[in-house]
Design a protein around this motif. Structure first.
Motif, PDB file in Angstrom:
ATOM      1  N   VAL A 113       1.265  -1.456   0.196  1.00 14.47           N
ATOM      2  CA  VAL A 113      -0.173   0.001   0.028  1.00 14.47           C
ATOM      3  C   VAL A 113       0.507   1.570  -0.029  1.00 14.47           C
ATOM      4  O   VAL A 113       0.661   2.193  -0.631  1.00 14.47           O
ATOM      5  CB  VAL A 113      -0.884  -0.526   0.947  1.00 14.47           C
ATOM      6  N   LEU A 114       1.966   0.918   1.434  1.00  9.61           N
ATOM      7  CA  LEU A 114       2.653   2.129   0.208  1.00  9.61           C
ATOM      8  C   LEU A 114       3.202   2.827   0.068  1.00  9.61           C
ATOM      9  O   LEU A 114       3.819   3.966  -0.714  1.00  9.61           O
ATOM     10  CB  LEU A 114       3.692   2.595   2.102  1.00  9.61           C
ATOM     11  N   ALA A 115       4.133   1.424  -0.803  1.00  9.84           N
ATOM     12  CA  ALA A 115       4.786   1.734  -2.403  1.00  9.84           C
ATOM     13  C   ALA A 115       3.933   1.695  -3.178  1.00  9.84           C
ATOM     14  O   ALA A 115       4.024   3.239  -4.442  1.00  9.84           O
ATOM     15  CB  ALA A 115       5.245  -0.011  -2.276  1.00  9.84           C
ATOM     16  N   GLU A 116       2.708   1.963  -3.175  1.00  9.52           N
ATOM     17  CA  GLU A 116       2.061   2.215  -4.462  1.00  9.52           C
ATOM     18  C   GLU A 116       1.273   3.994  -4.426  1.00  9.52           C
ATOM     19  O   GLU A 116       1.554   4.889  -5.256  1.00  9.52           O
ATOM     20  CB  GLU A 116       0.112   1.664  -4.010  1.00  9.52           C
ATOM     21  N   ARG A 117       1.133   4.248  -3.056  1.00  9.39           N
ATOM     22  CA  ARG A 117       0.890   5.599  -2.329  1.00  9.39           C
ATOM     23  C   ARG A 117       2.354   6.316  -2.892  1.00  9.39           C
ATOM     24  O   ARG A 117       2.073   7.516  -3.872  1.00  9.39           O
ATOM     25  CB  ARG A 117       0.607   5.541  -1.781  1.00  9.39           C
ATOM     26  N   ALA A 118       3.129   6.473  -2.639  1.00  7.96           N
ATOM     27  CA  ALA A 118       4.860   6.764  -2.896  1.00  7.96           C
ATOM     28  C   ALA A 118       5.031   7.107  -4.232  1.00  7.96           C
ATOM     29  O   ALA A 118       5.412   8.502  -4.710  1.00  7.96           O
ATOM     30  CB  ALA A 118       5.992   6.002  -2.439  1.00  7.96           C
ATOM     31  N   ALA A 119       4.726   5.586  -4.968  1.00  8.88           N
ATOM     32  CA  ALA A 119       4.957   6.070  -6.876  1.00  8.88           C
ATOM     33  C   ALA A 119       4.071   6.948  -7.064  1.00  8.88           C
ATOM     34  O   ALA A 119       4.629   8.331  -8.434  1.00  8.88           O
ATOM     35  CB  ALA A 119       4.627   4.559  -7.240  1.00  8.88           C
ATOM     36  N   GLU A 120       2.509   7.237  -6.562  1.00  3.35           N
ATOM     37  CA  GLU A 120       1.826   8.146  -6.983  1.00  3.35           C
ATOM     38  C   GLU A 120       2.212   9.132  -6.850  1.00  3.35           C
ATOM     39  O   GLU A 120       1.742  10.868  -7.427  1.00  3.35           O
ATOM     40  CB  GLU A 120      -0.065   8.298  -6.508  1.00  3.35           C
ATOM     41  N   LEU A 121       2.916   9.572  -6.028  1.00 10.02           N
ATOM     42  CA  LEU A 121       3.575  11.660  -5.103  1.00 10.02           C
ATOM     43  C   LEU A 121       4.719  11.432  -5.986  1.00 10.02           C
ATOM     44  O   LEU A 121       5.732  12.596  -5.316  1.00 10.02           O
ATOM     45  CB  LEU A 121       3.158  11.260  -3.858  1.00 10.02           C
ATOM     46  N   GLY A 122       5.678  10.915  -6.810  1.00  6.45           N
ATOM     47  CA  GLY A 122       6.512  10.620  -7.561  1.00  6.45           C
ATOM     48  C   GLY A 122       7.380  10.539  -6.527  1.00  6.45           C
ATOM     49  O   GLY A 122       8.977  10.448  -7.141  1.00  6.45           O
ATOM     50  N   VAL A 123       7.909   8.804  -5.753  1.00  5.86           N
ATOM     51  CA  VAL A 123       8.718   8.898  -5.386  1.00  5.86           C
ATOM     52  C   VAL A 123       9.516   8.047  -6.225  1.00  5.86           C
ATOM     53  O   VAL A 123       8.752   6.995  -6.280  1.00  5.86           O
ATOM     54  CB  VAL A 123       7.862   7.690  -3.767  1.00  5.86           C
ATOM     55  N   GLU A 124      10.699   8.084  -6.137  1.00  7.08           N
ATOM     56  CA  GLU A 124      11.358   6.890  -6.970  1.00  7.08           C
ATOM     57  C   GLU A 124      12.645   5.738  -5.832  1.00  7.08           C
ATOM     58  O   GLU A 124      12.442   6.303  -4.817  1.00  7.08           O
ATOM     59  CB  GLU A 124      12.765   7.518  -7.531  1.00  7.08           C
ATOM     60  N   ILE A 125      12.237   4.344  -6.249  1.00  4.10           N
ATOM     61  CA  ILE A 125      12.325   3.406  -5.360  1.00  4.10           C
ATOM     62  C   ILE A 125      12.783   2.689  -5.825  1.00  4.10           C
ATOM     63  O   ILE A 125      12.890   2.223  -7.454  1.00  4.10           O
ATOM     64  CB  ILE A 125      10.383   2.206  -4.805  1.00  4.10           C
ATOM     65  N   ARG A 126      14.414   2.550  -5.435  1.00  2.00           N
ATOM     66  CA  ARG A 126      15.662   1.342  -6.391  1.00  2.00           C
ATOM     67  C   ARG A 126      15.735   0.394  -5.263  1.00  2.00           C
ATOM     68  O   ARG A 126      15.690   0.368  -4.399  1.00  2.00           O
ATOM     69  CB  ARG A 126      16.075   1.825  -6.550  1.00  2.00           C
ATOM     70  N   ARG A 127      15.414  -0.943  -5.679  1.00  2.00           N
ATOM     71  CA  ARG A 127      15.977  -2.038  -5.094  1.00  2.00           C
ATOM     72  C   ARG A 127      17.000  -2.771  -5.431  1.00  2.00           C
ATOM     73  O   ARG A 127      17.448  -2.506  -6.405  1.00  2.00           O
ATOM     74  CB  ARG A 127      14.688  -2.641  -5.280  1.00  2.00           C
ATOM     75  N   GLY A 128      17.312  -4.167  -4.750  1.00  2.00           N
ATOM     76  CA  GLY A 128      18.896  -4.266  -5.241  1.00  2.00           C
ATOM     77  C   GLY A 128      19.699  -3.406  -5.089  1.00  2.00           C
ATOM     78  O   GLY A 128      20.623  -3.472  -5.494  1.00  2.00           O
ATOM     79  N   VAL A 129      20.160  -2.484  -3.965  1.00  2.00           N
ATOM     80  CA  VAL A 129      20.600  -1.600  -3.559  1.00  2.00           C
ATOM     81  C   VAL A 129      21.368  -1.305  -2.405  1.00  2.00           C
ATOM     82  O   VAL A 129      20.362  -1.732  -0.826  1.00  2.00           O
ATOM     83  CB  VAL A 129      20.519  -0.053  -3.774  1.00  2.00           C
ATOM     84  N   THR A 130      22.868  -1.740  -2.379  1.00  2.00           N
ATOM     85  CA  THR A 130      23.702  -2.811  -0.905  1.00  2.00           C
ATOM     86  C   THR A 130      24.318  -1.005  -0.631  1.00  2.00           C
ATOM     87  O   THR A 130      25.232  -0.787  -0.724  1.00  2.00           O
ATOM     88  CB  THR A 130      23.817  -3.671  -1.410  1.00  2.00           C
ATOM     89  N   VAL A 131      24.154  -0.158   0.281  1.00  2.00           N
ATOM     90  CA  VAL A 131      25.048   0.800   0.544  1.00  2.00           C
ATOM     91  C   VAL A 131      25.933   0.357   1.734  1.00  2.00           C
ATOM     92  O   VAL A 131      25.600  -0.879   2.699  1.00  2.00           O
ATOM     93  CB  VAL A 131      23.825   1.975   1.398  1.00  2.00           C
ATOM     94  N   SER A 132      26.523   1.550   1.060  1.00  2.59           N
ATOM     95  CA  SER A 132      28.178   1.060   1.549  1.00  2.59           C
ATOM     96  C   SER A 132      29.157   1.854   2.136  1.00  2.59           C
ATOM     97  O   SER A 132      29.919   1.585   3.215  1.00  2.59           O
ATOM     98  CB  SER A 132      29.500  -0.055   0.635  1.00  2.59           C
ATOM     99  N   ALA A 133      28.431   3.073   2.384  1.00  2.00           N
ATOM    100  CA  ALA A 133      29.592   4.533   2.394  1.00  2.00           C
ATOM    101  C   ALA A 133      28.172   5.373   3.007  1.00  2.00           C
ATOM    102  O   ALA A 133      27.588   5.312   2.435  1.00  2.00           O
ATOM    103  CB  ALA A 133      30.187   4.578   1.867  1.00  2.00           C
ATOM    104  N   VAL A 134      28.466   6.506   4.019  1.00  2.00           N
ATOM    105  CA  VAL A 134      27.806   7.432   4.264  1.00  2.00           C
ATOM    106  C   VAL A 134      28.710   8.398   4.315  1.00  2.00           C
ATOM    107  O   VAL A 134      29.984   8.178   5.022  1.00  2.00           O
ATOM    108  CB  VAL A 134      26.604   7.711   4.817  1.00  2.00           C
TER     109      VAL A 134
END
Length: 513
Positions: free
Chosen positions: A138-159
């Motif tokens: 539900v949240l992912a669908e609403r986020a997409a409607e609001l223009g949020v970009e979701i990228r999956r398969g991304v492993t963060v290693s540094a900040v």
């Protein structure tokens, strides 16, 4: 460059993304898992309970009907359903799903309704059962409607952060945002990379969740079963078992538990010779209880399990995380827009850190109640006696439901700092109708509409409604923040300047930069 980069596409990260999307922020969500819908997110292993406070959050954002449809709660065989949550109804008088303390179930009939503070009928007056997959869908669908970009398969290693931005690295790729929020769970990479302190206590038990074929299921009792060695829980879904062994958290969680190990632990805790034929899925956890010493380091913030980890006893983790996202979302959005009053973002840690600290202690108290020594048994006997009384049951229910949370916002009225009840005007307008797009609200019950002009200068952040209420709880007016918290409550003959001060504190008096 994005306004905000969020690491983690679980319920907390996605709810936060929706809050920011409502404010027209540019948002990128990075998620390690390549796709949604794993067995640990769907029923029965992904079953979770939402408190009335969390159900109310979905209601105020107009997502409750979608969540109920996605949850298909009546088809979940593992636990009772939402107990009748209906987005068109005014809510049941008495909760039907009251929860438990250390496996000791609360009797809804013992809840003293008169002791629940300022409760009004609402479609979201009940707790409900759902699944992580349903929430995230539900949240992912609403986020997409609001223009949020979701990228999956991304492993963060540094900040890496500067005075102006934060760069997040994943492999050879980098992602830059003005702000970064870690919603990446208890082993948060963002928390470690940004140098947050993380303090607390070490575990006393190892917990196991499994879905298995059991040769002789009749040897296990359904429901919660505290024992001298811990606790086991049998859902109605065949083979869906939870076990907590009071072993000091000694199991090596770097490896998956074998069928033999799970059978040995289950036998030891249950005091039976039950046999597991095959284990389809199994995972472990502990009651390690730790919390980030602050929820903000420069342009990096934490929410959900990244900010606080603890035992799942009482189901507080998900609900606390949703509360984090609600509190942070509108404050960070105002900061991004440039119209945040001075110090607004710092109130996120100030308000949510004490809530997280309480949750850690709440779960520690339950673990202490389960201890198999004479001290633990004495505490458990005391808790049983308390839960046999309306006062004891009501106290625990208020804690579990979120109804007892109160931020110190100043002001004398006992509603200030609490989650707003579902005020409803006689023309049918509900408070939730005004808050669907993430704005704050002013409800003016005075016949001369005393607050109309004062609200007008903040119209870009506040929605105004006037008229008599079905039940005004003795108030003439009320100011509600976008997260549903009452910022000011005006009794008859209220001081107009007090409203102005509260509105300036939370909403400012300027247009977006």
């Amino acid at each position: 460059m994005y306004d905000v980069v969020i690491v983690g596409a679980g319920p907390v990260g996605l709810f936060l993304a929706c809050e920011l999307g409502l404010a027209d922020c540019s948002v990128l969500v990075l998620e390690q898992e390549p796709r949604p819908g794993s067995p640990w997110r769907t029923a029965p292993l992904g079953l979770r309970g939402l408190s009335p406070a969390s159900v109310g959050a979905f209601h105020r954002r107009g997502m409750l009907p979608d969540l109920l449809k996605a949850s298909d709660v009546d088809d979940f065989p593992g636990l009772p359903s939402s107990s009748g949550v209906d987005p068109e109804a005014d809510g049941a008088e008495r909760p039907a799903l009251a929860g438990h303390f250390a496996g000791l179930m609360l009797d809804p009939a013992k809840i003293d309704l008169a002791a629940l503070p300022y409760r009004l009928p609402s479609p979201a007056a009940e707790a409900m059962m759902t699944s992580l997959d349903a929430i995230e869908g539900v949240l992912a669908e609403r986020a997409a409607e609001l223009g949020v970009e979701i990228r999956r398969g991304v492993t963060v290693s540094a900040v890496t952060q500067t005075d102006e931005s934060v760069v997040t690295r994943a492999g050879e790729d980098t992602y830059t945002g003005r702000w970064l929020v870690g919603c990446d769970g208890g082993r948060s990479t963002v928390r470690r990379q940004a140098g947050f302190g993380f303090a607390g206590t070490e575990p006393r038990f190892t917990g196991y969740t499994m879905l298995a074929d059991i040769a002789d299921p009749e040897k296990l009792r359904p429901g919660f079963n505290p024992t001298p060695r811990g606790l086991y829980l049998c859902m109605r879904t065949p083979g869906h078992i939870g076990v907590m062994e009071l072993d000091g958290g000694t199991f090596d969680r770097s490896q998956a538990p074998s069928r033999e190990h799970l059978q040995t632990v289950l036998r030891r805790v249950s005091g039976t010779d039950v046999t597991l034929n095959e284990v389809h899925h199994a995972s472990t956890y502990t009651d390690r209880a730790k919390q980030a010493t602050t929820y903000r380091q420069g342009r990096v913030l934490l929410a959900g399990d990244a900010a606080h980890i603890h035992s799942p006893m009482g189901g507080q983790g998900l609900n606390t995380g949703i509360g984090d996202a609600l509190n942070l979302g509108w404050k960070l959005a105002a900061t991004v827009r440039g119209d945040a009053p001075e110090g607004l973002l710092d109130t996120y840690t100030g308000e949510r850190h004490p809530v997280g600290a309480w949750v850690l202690d709440w779960t520690r108290a339950q673990v202490a109640t389960m201890q198999p020594d004479p001290h633990g048994r004495a505490v458990q006997a005391l808790v049983r006696d308390l839960l046999a009384t309306p006062a004891g049951t009501t106290y625990v229910y208020k804690k579990l439901s979120g109804l007892s949370v109160r931020h110190d916002l100043g002001g004398d009225h006992p509603l200030t700092g609490r989650l707003a009840p579902e005020f409803r005007l006689t023309d049918g307008t509900r408070l939730a109708d005004l808050m669907r797009e993430g704005h704050g609200a002013v409800l003016d019950f005075t016949p001369d509409h005393r607050l109309r002009d004062a609200t007008g200068s903040r119209a870009h952040r506040l929605r105004y409604a006037t008229g008599p209420a079905r039940d005004s709880l003795g108030l003439d007016a009320v100011l509600i923040r976008p997260d549903g918290i009452i910022a000011w409550a005006g009794e008859p003959a209220f001081d107009h300047s007090e409203f102005e001060q509260a509105a300036d504190r939370w909403f400012g008096n300027n247009q977006p930069a």
